[in-house]
Design a protein around this motif. Structure first.
Motif, PDB file in Angstrom:
ATOM      1  N   LYS A  47       0.917  -0.338   0.096  1.00 16.34           N
ATOM      2  CA  LYS A  47       0.091   0.422  -0.055  1.00 16.34           C
ATOM      3  C   LYS A  47       1.027   0.991   0.723  1.00 16.34           C
ATOM      4  N   THR A  48       2.037   1.766   0.492  1.00 21.14           N
ATOM      5  CA  THR A  48       2.871   2.175   0.968  1.00 21.14           C
ATOM      6  C   THR A  48       3.556   2.629  -0.363  1.00 21.14           C
ATOM      7  N   HIS A  49       3.937   1.843  -0.806  1.00 22.80           N
ATOM      8  CA  HIS A  49       4.895   2.132  -2.424  1.00 22.80           C
ATOM      9  C   HIS A  49       3.488   2.415  -3.326  1.00 22.80           C
ATOM     10  N   ILE A  50       2.635   1.924  -3.437  1.00 25.36           N
ATOM     11  CA  ILE A  50       0.955   2.253  -3.963  1.00 25.36           C
ATOM     12  C   ILE A  50       1.156   3.541  -4.588  1.00 25.36           C
ATOM     13  N   MET A  51       0.691   4.165  -2.291  1.00 23.71           N
ATOM     14  CA  MET A  51       0.623   5.893  -2.779  1.00 23.71           C
ATOM     15  C   MET A  51       1.762   6.332  -2.980  1.00 23.71           C
ATOM     16  N   VAL A  52       2.688   5.922  -2.502  1.00 28.62           N
ATOM     17  CA  VAL A  52       3.435   7.184  -2.984  1.00 28.62           C
ATOM     18  C   VAL A  52       3.701   6.685  -5.150  1.00 28.62           C
ATOM     19  N   ALA A  53       3.843   6.021  -5.333  1.00 26.50           N
ATOM     20  CA  ALA A  53       3.724   6.266  -6.783  1.00 26.50           C
ATOM     21  C   ALA A  53       2.568   7.456  -7.046  1.00 26.50           C
ATOM     22  N   LEU A  54       1.279   6.783  -7.172  1.00 23.18           N
ATOM     23  CA  LEU A  54       0.387   7.450  -7.485  1.00 23.18           C
ATOM     24  C   LEU A  54       0.446   8.323  -7.080  1.00 23.18           C
ATOM     25  N   ALA A  55       0.677   8.942  -5.629  1.00 28.03           N
ATOM     26  CA  ALA A  55       0.748  11.315  -5.365  1.00 28.03           C
ATOM     27  C   ALA A  55       1.919  11.765  -6.492  1.00 28.03           C
ATOM     28  N   ALA A  56       3.193  10.786  -6.425  1.00 25.76           N
ATOM     29  CA  ALA A  56       4.254  11.502  -7.271  1.00 25.76           C
ATOM     30  C   ALA A  56       3.633  11.848  -8.754  1.00 25.76           C
ATOM     31  N   ALA A  57       2.204  10.504  -9.346  1.00 23.71           N
ATOM     32  CA  ALA A  57       2.515  10.909 -10.602  1.00 23.71           C
ATOM     33  C   ALA A  57       1.467  11.785 -10.458  1.00 23.71           C
ATOM     34  N   VAL A  58       0.443  12.181  -9.581  1.00 26.57           N
ATOM     35  CA  VAL A  58      -0.776  13.237  -9.545  1.00 26.57           C
ATOM     36  C   VAL A  58       0.244  14.383  -9.371  1.00 26.57           C
ATOM     37  N   PHE A  59       0.784  14.520  -8.892  1.00 25.02           N
ATOM     38  CA  PHE A  59       2.365  15.798  -8.469  1.00 25.02           C
ATOM     39  C   PHE A  59       2.577  16.133 -10.223  1.00 25.02           C
ATOM     40  N   ALA A  60       2.874  15.155 -10.634  1.00 22.03           N
ATOM     41  CA  ALA A  60       3.222  14.992 -12.355  1.00 22.03           C
ATOM     42  C   ALA A  60       2.253  14.885 -13.401  1.00 22.03           C
ATOM     43  N   VAL A  61       1.075  15.670 -12.782  1.00 23.48           N
ATOM     44  CA  VAL A  61      -0.100  15.677 -13.755  1.00 23.48           C
ATOM     45  C   VAL A  61      -0.227  16.827 -13.961  1.00 23.48           C
ATOM     46  N   VAL A  62      -0.595  16.985 -13.010  1.00 23.00           N
ATOM     47  CA  VAL A  62      -1.158  18.969 -11.489  1.00 23.00           C
ATOM     48  C   VAL A  62       0.002  19.576 -13.242  1.00 23.00           C
ATOM     49  N   ALA A  63       1.099  19.295 -12.277  1.00 20.98           N
ATOM     50  CA  ALA A  63       2.074  20.434 -12.650  1.00 20.98           C
ATOM     51  C   ALA A  63       2.469  20.297 -14.286  1.00 20.98           C
ATOM     52  N   LEU A  64       2.381  19.411 -15.156  1.00 17.22           N
ATOM     53  CA  LEU A  64       1.728  19.332 -16.350  1.00 17.22           C
ATOM     54  C   LEU A  64       0.690  20.032 -16.803  1.00 17.22           C
ATOM     55  N   GLU A  65      -0.007  19.825 -16.238  1.00 15.64           N
ATOM     56  CA  GLU A  65      -1.858  20.633 -16.532  1.00 15.64           C
ATOM     57  C   GLU A  65      -1.660  22.330 -15.946  1.00 15.64           C
ATOM     58  N   SER A  66      -1.012  22.412 -15.511  1.00 17.48           N
ATOM     59  CA  SER A  66      -0.295  24.236 -14.844  1.00 17.48           C
ATOM     60  C   SER A  66      -0.219  24.740 -16.208  1.00 17.48           C
ATOM     61  N   ILE A  67       0.805  24.164 -16.357  1.00 16.67           N
ATOM     62  CA  ILE A  67       0.832  24.669 -17.870  1.00 16.67           C
ATOM     63  C   ILE A  67       0.169  25.787 -18.490  1.00 16.67           C
ATOM     64  N   TYR A  68      -0.974  25.297 -18.727  1.00 19.11           N
ATOM     65  CA  TYR A  68      -2.071  25.820 -19.189  1.00 19.11           C
ATOM     66  C   TYR A  68      -3.731  25.768 -18.600  1.00 19.11           C
ATOM     67  N   ILE A  69      -3.503  26.542 -17.808  1.00 19.30           N
ATOM     68  CA  ILE A  69      -4.351  26.839 -16.571  1.00 19.30           C
ATOM     69  C   ILE A  69      -4.335  28.425 -16.497  1.00 19.30           C
ATOM     70  N   ARG A  70      -5.797  28.574 -17.654  1.00 24.44           N
ATOM     71  CA  ARG A  70      -5.832  30.224 -17.422  1.00 24.44           C
ATOM     72  C   ARG A  70      -5.298  31.038 -15.961  1.00 24.44           C
ATOM     73  N   GLY A  71      -4.562  32.590 -16.593  1.00 22.12           N
ATOM     74  CA  GLY A  71      -3.677  32.723 -15.624  1.00 22.12           C
ATOM     75  C   GLY A  71      -2.410  32.643 -15.762  1.00 22.12           C
ATOM     76  N   LEU A  72      -1.778  31.232 -15.199  1.00 20.22           N
ATOM     77  CA  LEU A  72      -0.907  30.892 -15.121  1.00 20.22           C
ATOM     78  C   LEU A  72       0.125  30.806 -16.752  1.00 20.22           C
ATOM     79  N   SER A  73      -0.351  31.090 -17.982  1.00 25.47           N
ATOM     80  CA  SER A  73       0.278  30.515 -18.836  1.00 25.47           C
ATOM     81  C   SER A  73       0.727  32.178 -19.622  1.00 25.47           C
ATOM     82  N   ASP A  74      -0.044  32.889 -19.012  1.00 28.86           N
ATOM     83  CA  ASP A  74       0.450  34.469 -19.688  1.00 28.86           C
ATOM     84  C   ASP A  74       2.437  34.665 -19.542  1.00 28.86           C
ATOM     85  N   ASP A  75       2.348  35.990 -20.287  1.00 27.96           N
ATOM     86  CA  ASP A  75       4.271  35.501 -20.508  1.00 27.96           C
ATOM     87  C   ASP A  75       4.501  36.397 -18.645  1.00 27.96           C
TER      88      ASP A  75
END
Length: 177
Positions: A47-75
């Protein structure tokens, strides 16, 4: 109501099927590492290893998606998804350190700590869409755990490291008041 639904299901650059596939991949990779640790009755298991891997993936996906969030994507705003790697590494290192114990002059849990770190790295890899890197790293890690574990058992080596025995505390550590 439309505004609430739009907020709950914003447009995604990656697409939700891709995101969920990455999460499932991270769960699988965490499970592979966790199963090996669980089978050896280590403090951090499946359970611990699954949760660590999943949480890390969530953070990475949120980071990628945040590039395109309106208000965060301007110059005027700089979003750096690579900082997620630093944050995940620091967070997982904190968890991993908690698995390392000094008892009766022996250090236990270092391999479990490093396997948590690998689970975090695999999760980040999957979160960023680097499937081959994530699966390759876990495959190498499992090979190392099994092959070297087998070799250590054949050589009669213990699963702990002896430290300076003369200065090591004897018995249980004193309890806090």
């Amino acid at each position: 109501m439309d505004a609430i639904l739009a907020d709950m299901f914003p447009p995604s650059r990656l697409g939700y099927p891709v995101i969920f596939a990455r999460f499932v991949g991270a769960i699988i990779l965490g499970a592979v590492i966790g199963f090996e640790r669980e089978s050896k009755n280590r403090p951090a298991g499946l359970k611990t290893h699954i949760m660590v891997a999943l949480a890390a993936a969530v953070f990475a996906v949120v980071a990628l998606e945040s590039i395109y969030i309106r208000g965060l994507s301007d110059d005027n705003v700089q979003v750096d998804p690579l900082r997620v790697i630093e944050a995940v590494t620091a967070g997982v290192a904190f968890l991993a350190a908690g698995t390392i114990v000094l008892s009766r002059g022996e250090i236990h849990g270092i391999t479990t700590g490093t396997s948590l770190w690998l689970a975090g790295a695999a999760g980040v890899s999957l979160g960023f869409g680097q499937w081959i890197i994530g699966f390759g790293a876990v495959l190498a890690g499992i090979a190392i755990l099994f092959c070297l574990g087998f070799a250590e058992n054949r050589l009669g080596r213990a699963n702990s490291v002896v430290v300076d025995d003369a200065n090591a505390p004897k018995g249980d550590l004193p309890k806090a008041d």
